[in-house]
Scaffold this motif. Structure first.
Motif, PDB file in Angstrom:
ATOM      1  N   HIS A  10       0.829  -1.205   0.000  1.00  0.00           N
ATOM      2  CA  HIS A  10       0.000   0.000   0.000  1.00  0.00           C
ATOM      3  C   HIS A  10       0.866   1.259   0.000  1.00  0.00           C
ATOM      4  O   HIS A  10       0.591   2.218  -0.729  1.00  0.00           O
ATOM      5  CB  HIS A  10      -0.916   0.011   1.222  1.00  0.00           C
ATOM      6  CG  HIS A  10      -1.867  -1.143   1.276  1.00  0.00           C
ATOM      7  ND1 HIS A  10      -2.514  -1.630   0.167  1.00  0.00           N
ATOM      8  CD2 HIS A  10      -2.302  -1.904   2.326  1.00  0.00           C
ATOM      9  CE1 HIS A  10      -3.284  -2.649   0.521  1.00  0.00           C
ATOM     10  NE2 HIS A  10      -3.178  -2.829   1.821  1.00  0.00           N
ATOM     11  N   ARG A  11       1.914   1.235   0.791  1.00  0.00           N
ATOM     12  CA  ARG A  11       2.797   2.402   0.868  1.00  0.00           C
ATOM     13  C   ARG A  11       3.561   2.596  -0.445  1.00  0.00           C
ATOM     14  O   ARG A  11       3.739   3.735  -0.909  1.00  0.00           O
ATOM     15  CB  ARG A  11       3.747   2.253   2.044  1.00  0.00           C
ATOM     16  CG  ARG A  11       3.026   2.361   3.392  1.00  0.00           C
ATOM     17  CD  ARG A  11       3.989   2.395   4.567  1.00  0.00           C
ATOM     18  NE  ARG A  11       3.278   2.746   5.784  1.00  0.00           N
ATOM     19  CZ  ARG A  11       2.951   3.975   6.145  1.00  0.00           C
ATOM     20  NH1 ARG A  11       3.280   4.986   5.348  1.00  0.00           N
ATOM     21  NH2 ARG A  11       2.300   4.222   7.263  1.00  0.00           N
ATOM     22  N   GLY A  14       1.619   4.388  -2.943  1.00  0.00           N
ATOM     23  CA  GLY A  14       1.307   5.776  -2.623  1.00  0.00           C
ATOM     24  C   GLY A  14      -0.044   5.982  -1.969  1.00  0.00           C
ATOM     25  O   GLY A  14      -0.601   7.089  -2.016  1.00  0.00           O
ATOM     26  N   ALA A  15      -0.583   4.930  -1.350  1.00  0.00           N
ATOM     27  CA  ALA A  15      -1.884   5.047  -0.697  1.00  0.00           C
ATOM     28  C   ALA A  15      -1.813   6.015   0.476  1.00  0.00           C
ATOM     29  O   ALA A  15      -0.791   6.118   1.162  1.00  0.00           O
ATOM     30  CB  ALA A  15      -2.349   3.682  -0.209  1.00  0.00           C
ATOM     31  N   ARG A  16      -2.897   6.730   0.706  1.00  0.00           N
ATOM     32  CA  ARG A  16      -3.018   7.544   1.919  1.00  0.00           C
ATOM     33  C   ARG A  16      -3.526   6.643   3.027  1.00  0.00           C
ATOM     34  O   ARG A  16      -4.600   6.046   2.902  1.00  0.00           O
ATOM     35  CB  ARG A  16      -3.971   8.720   1.697  1.00  0.00           C
ATOM     36  CG  ARG A  16      -4.061   9.636   2.925  1.00  0.00           C
ATOM     37  CD  ARG A  16      -4.532  11.026   2.550  1.00  0.00           C
ATOM     38  NE  ARG A  16      -5.932  11.044   2.169  1.00  0.00           N
ATOM     39  CZ  ARG A  16      -6.953  11.187   3.030  1.00  0.00           C
ATOM     40  NH1 ARG A  16      -6.710  11.277   4.323  1.00  0.00           N
ATOM     41  NH2 ARG A  16      -8.201  11.235   2.602  1.00  0.00           N
ATOM     42  N   MET A  17      -2.752   6.519   4.093  1.00  0.00           N
ATOM     43  CA  MET A  17      -3.051   5.579   5.161  1.00  0.00           C
ATOM     44  C   MET A  17      -3.733   6.297   6.331  1.00  0.00           C
ATOM     45  O   MET A  17      -3.402   7.442   6.650  1.00  0.00           O
ATOM     46  CB  MET A  17      -1.767   4.902   5.647  1.00  0.00           C
ATOM     47  CG  MET A  17      -0.935   4.258   4.540  1.00  0.00           C
ATOM     48  SD  MET A  17      -1.770   2.909   3.678  1.00  0.00           S
ATOM     49  CE  MET A  17      -1.644   1.592   4.907  1.00  0.00           C
ATOM     50  N   VAL A  18      -4.683   5.593   6.947  1.00  0.00           N
ATOM     51  CA  VAL A  18      -5.420   6.158   8.079  1.00  0.00           C
ATOM     52  C   VAL A  18      -5.572   5.097   9.165  1.00  0.00           C
ATOM     53  O   VAL A  18      -5.388   3.898   8.927  1.00  0.00           O
ATOM     54  CB  VAL A  18      -6.818   6.663   7.660  1.00  0.00           C
ATOM     55  CG1 VAL A  18      -6.708   7.777   6.628  1.00  0.00           C
ATOM     56  CG2 VAL A  18      -7.681   5.514   7.123  1.00  0.00           C
ATOM     57  N   GLU A  24      -3.882   0.297  10.548  1.00  0.00           N
ATOM     58  CA  GLU A  24      -3.405   1.240   9.550  1.00  0.00           C
ATOM     59  C   GLU A  24      -3.833   0.732   8.180  1.00  0.00           C
ATOM     60  O   GLU A  24      -3.330  -0.290   7.706  1.00  0.00           O
ATOM     61  CB  GLU A  24      -1.886   1.378   9.623  1.00  0.00           C
ATOM     62  CG  GLU A  24      -1.370   2.496   8.723  1.00  0.00           C
ATOM     63  CD  GLU A  24       0.134   2.692   8.833  1.00  0.00           C
ATOM     64  OE1 GLU A  24       0.565   3.831   9.022  1.00  0.00           O
ATOM     65  OE2 GLU A  24       0.882   1.685   8.720  1.00  0.00           O
ATOM     66  N   PRO A  26      -5.342   1.654   3.962  1.00  0.00           N
ATOM     67  CA  PRO A  26      -5.396   2.633   2.872  1.00  0.00           C
ATOM     68  C   PRO A  26      -6.811   3.193   2.715  1.00  0.00           C
ATOM     69  O   PRO A  26      -7.768   2.436   2.577  1.00  0.00           O
ATOM     70  CB  PRO A  26      -4.995   1.806   1.647  1.00  0.00           C
ATOM     71  CG  PRO A  26      -5.425   0.407   1.984  1.00  0.00           C
ATOM     72  CD  PRO A  26      -5.254   0.263   3.467  1.00  0.00           C
ATOM     73  N   GLN A  28      -7.362   5.672   0.319  1.00  0.00           N
ATOM     74  CA  GLN A  28      -7.461   5.881  -1.126  1.00  0.00           C
ATOM     75  C   GLN A  28      -6.082   5.790  -1.749  1.00  0.00           C
ATOM     76  O   GLN A  28      -5.059   5.946  -1.090  1.00  0.00           O
ATOM     77  CB  GLN A  28      -8.099   7.229  -1.455  1.00  0.00           C
ATOM     78  CG  GLN A  28      -7.274   8.425  -1.014  1.00  0.00           C
ATOM     79  CD  GLN A  28      -7.924   9.753  -1.389  1.00  0.00           C
ATOM     80  OE1 GLN A  28      -9.101   9.949  -1.121  1.00  0.00           O
ATOM     81  NE2 GLN A  28      -7.157  10.630  -2.006  1.00  0.00           N
ATOM     82  N   TYR A  29      -6.082   5.534  -3.059  1.00  0.00           N
ATOM     83  CA  TYR A  29      -4.855   5.507  -3.860  1.00  0.00           C
ATOM     84  C   TYR A  29      -4.902   6.660  -4.870  1.00  0.00           C
ATOM     85  O   TYR A  29      -4.218   7.652  -4.714  1.00  0.00           O
ATOM     86  CB  TYR A  29      -4.718   4.178  -4.594  1.00  0.00           C
ATOM     87  CG  TYR A  29      -4.664   2.961  -3.695  1.00  0.00           C
ATOM     88  CD1 TYR A  29      -3.443   2.408  -3.311  1.00  0.00           C
ATOM     89  CD2 TYR A  29      -5.831   2.353  -3.235  1.00  0.00           C
ATOM     90  CE1 TYR A  29      -3.381   1.292  -2.493  1.00  0.00           C
ATOM     91  CE2 TYR A  29      -5.786   1.238  -2.408  1.00  0.00           C
ATOM     92  CZ  TYR A  29      -4.567   0.718  -2.040  1.00  0.00           C
ATOM     93  OH  TYR A  29      -4.522  -0.379  -1.215  1.00  0.00           O
TER      94      TYR A  29
END
Length: 366
Positions: A10-11, A14-18, A24, A26, A28-29
């Protein structure tokens, strides 16, 4: 925070992690709308490895499950899945679950991620306090990874990686086979309203299966999808989310889940309270709302009928498919008829909306 076996991937994407229920994840991508529309038109791949898996084994497994859940598990056959809920004695919901029957003495629950420990503790308490012969509970959540492959092209994509006869797997049924050479449970289920599959397999195989699926779906326009699109997709279908449409304070009858609540079963936890609620009149009902004025509804916004507050929004968004604000809300029964004009309090103003027929879009699963 806990991490799924796919956190590294996921990282890298470039996913935004929450933080989601202590995990933790994703959100969104490429963007919620882009991922939502890709799932509706082609396919989306979701990491749902945070979900929990709890196994029930033993000669008394069915008797135990019948006492524990609101649906009638005796109707299941091997290879079938059932949507159900677990209730407290007062009728509130412990969790909504999917139940897999492998054999008369072997079942598997899939439970919501943030509820896994709570669910297992409650299930163990019910087992300890009951009279059930030879029943064993095991929390297998750490053993499983889970991916959801959803969309009209899901079957075509998955068929490139398995010899399993996918057309023979009916909706809410499953088979045991292999995906990309890895043993897996292949379940024709999902949370989007599209056709698709939920795949369960050993955690250590998560990266290889994710990469194989992404490669298999590239030509069809499949995209990795995060929690944001998962939420907008389920909302368009009026699918309940724990902590929003159902909770310890919201009964399955209020949430529109009477269809899974088999009050004619001789006994299950919460039955008496739910019978009483039905007899006295369900105090609030879950409805779909479509904005008739500009505005985006959000959770906890008040719902009005003129000057009087008659309910509250449980979930809301701008629908990527309809390009209009939509919401789910618990409202008084007299305000629940399709076509009823209401208002939602958005900041300092009341914005017009209408009770809509749900689901908001046509269910396109097979």
């Amino acid at each position: 925070m806990k991490k799924t076996p796919l956190n590294r991937i996921h990282r890298e994407l470039g996913a935004r992690m929450v933080d989601f229920g202590g995990w933790e994840m994703p959100v969104q991508y490429t963007g919620v709308i882009d991922e939502h529309l890709a799932t509706r038109s082609a396919a989306g791949l979701f990491d749902v490895s945070h979900m929990g898996e709890i196994e029930v084994r033993g000669a008394g497994a069915l008797d135990y499950i019948q006492q524990l859940t609101v649906n009638d598990a005796s109707r299941l056959v091997d290879g079938q899945v059932q949507y159900s809920a677990i209730c407290y004695p007062h009728g509130g919901v412990v969790d909504d679950v999917t139940l897999y029957r492998f054999a008369a003495d072997r079942f598997l629950f899939c439970v919501n991620a943030a509820n896994t420990d709570k669910d297992f503790a409650w299930m163990q308490q019910v087992l300890d306090e009951g009279d059930f012969a030879d029943v064993e509970l095991r929390n297998l959540s750490d053993d499983y990874a889970q991916l959801a492959l959803q969309g009209p092209k899901a079957e075509a994509i998955l068929s490139r990686l398995t010899r399993c006869e996918l057309p023979s797997i009916k909706y809410y049924h499953f088979a045991e086979g292999q995906v990309a050479g890895v043993p897996a449970i292949i379940s024709r289920t999902g949370y989007t309203g599209e056709d698709g599959f939920e795949l369960y397999f050993a955690s250590e195989a998560a990266e290889s299966i994710w990469e194989a699926l992404m490669a298999a779906g590239e030509a069809d326009g499949m995209k990795p999808c995060g929690l944001g699109a998962r939420d907008t997709l389920r909302l368009e279908m009026k699918y309940a989310l724990y902590g929003h449409e159902i909770s310890a304070e919201i009964s399955p009858l209020e949430a529109g889940l009477g269809w899974i609540t088999k009050l004619d079963k001789p006994s299950f936890i919460g039955r008496e309270a739910l019978l009483r609620q039905k007899g006295e009149g369900i105090p609030r009902r879950l409805v779909g709302l479509v904005m008739t004025d500009p505005g985006i509804p959000r959770q906890d916004y008040p719902v009005y009928d003129g000057d009087e507050q008659v309910g509250v929004v449980t979930s809301g968004t701008m629908s990527p498919s309809l390009k209009v604000g939509i919401a789910l809300a618990l409202v008084r029964p007299e305000c629940s008829s399709v076509g009823k004009e209401l208002q939602i309090g958005i900041r300092s103003r009341k914005v017009g909306c209408r009770v809509a027929k749900t689901p908001f879009i046509k269910n396109r699963r097979s």
